[in-house]
Motif scaffolding. Sequence first.
Motif, mmCIF file in Angstrom:
data_model
loop_
_atom_site.group_PDB
_atom_site.id
_atom_site.type_symbol
_atom_site.label_atom_id
_atom_site.label_comp_id
_atom_site.label_asym_id
_atom_site.label_seq_id
_atom_site.Cartn_x
_atom_site.Cartn_y
_atom_site.Cartn_z
ATOM 1 N N HIS A 9 0.818 -1.207 0.000
ATOM 2 C CA HIS A 9 0.000 0.000 0.000
ATOM 3 C C HIS A 9 0.861 1.271 0.000
ATOM 4 O O HIS A 9 0.449 2.317 0.521
ATOM 5 C CB HIS A 9 -0.951 0.015 1.202
ATOM 6 N N ASN A 10 2.039 1.165 -0.558
ATOM 7 C CA ASN A 10 2.950 2.297 -0.635
ATOM 8 C C ASN A 10 3.690 2.227 -1.965
ATOM 9 O O ASN A 10 3.398 1.364 -2.793
ATOM 10 C CB ASN A 10 3.940 2.268 0.542
ATOM 11 N N LEU A 11 4.628 3.121 -2.170
ATOM 12 C CA LEU A 11 5.448 3.115 -3.377
ATOM 13 C C LEU A 11 6.904 2.944 -2.975
ATOM 14 O O LEU A 11 7.474 3.804 -2.292
ATOM 15 C CB LEU A 11 5.263 4.416 -4.161
ATOM 16 N N LEU A 12 7.481 1.834 -3.387
ATOM 17 C CA LEU A 12 8.873 1.539 -3.055
ATOM 18 C C LEU A 12 9.789 2.187 -4.086
ATOM 19 O O LEU A 12 9.660 1.953 -5.289
ATOM 20 C CB LEU A 12 9.101 0.032 -3.017
ATOM 21 N N LEU A 13 10.721 2.996 -3.604
ATOM 22 C CA LEU A 13 11.654 3.721 -4.469
ATOM 23 C C LEU A 13 13.048 3.125 -4.322
ATOM 24 O O LEU A 13 13.543 2.934 -3.217
ATOM 25 C CB LEU A 13 11.685 5.197 -4.088
#
Length: 205
Positions: A154-158
Amino acid sequence: MTLLSKLLALFPGLVITLALSCVIFWAMTRAWWWLLLLLLIIYGLPLLTYRIHQLFYPLQPGLSYLVGKNYIPWWGTYQIQLIYSTFPALEGILHFVPGLFSLWLRLWGSSIGKNVLWTPSIQVLDRGLLHIGNQVIFGHQVSLVGHAIKPKRHNLLLYVDRITIGNNVFISAGVGLGPGVAIADGSYIPFGKMIFPRQKVGLEE
C-alpha cells in the motif's frame, strides 16, 4: 507529503514563469540582458538549486518509501530536473558544442570520462547518478534512469542507485538502463535491450 515536498513541486512552474517573464520583457525592451537572464534561469537556477539541495539533503543510493511523513531527497531532485524532461530540446542544443553535454552532467555530480559520444535524443532522468568511462558511444534514444518505483504494501517503493558504464562501451539505439546497472569495459549492448535495475553486463556476478 512534507512541506518541502510541496514547495519543490512548485519549482518547475517557477522556472517557467521566470523564463516567460524574461521573454516578455525582452520583447518589450529588446535589452540583451533579458536574454542573458533567461539563460541563467533555464540552466543556472535548476543547477544551483540542485547543488544547494545536495548540501542539505544528499541523494543516497538505496531503498525507501515515497509515501510517508519523511522527506525523500529524490523527490526534490526530480522536481528540480523536471523542466529538462518536459522540454528535452533545452538539453538537445547543448550537443552542438563538443564536450558541453558531458560538462553539463559533471556539474550535476556525475563522473563522465573522455571522448563520450552522446546523441541529442538521449534521455537522462537523474543527472547526478552516472559514472561513465572513456570512449563510450550512446545510440539514438537511449534512456538512463537512476531510479525505479513499484507499488508495495500500500505504498510506493523507491530504489535509487548510480548507473556505471566502463570504458570502450557501445550502447545501441533504444537501450534502457535502470538504477544500479553496471556495464563492463568493452561491452556491446544490442539494439532495444532493456537492462533492469542492479543487473551486471559482462561482469562476473
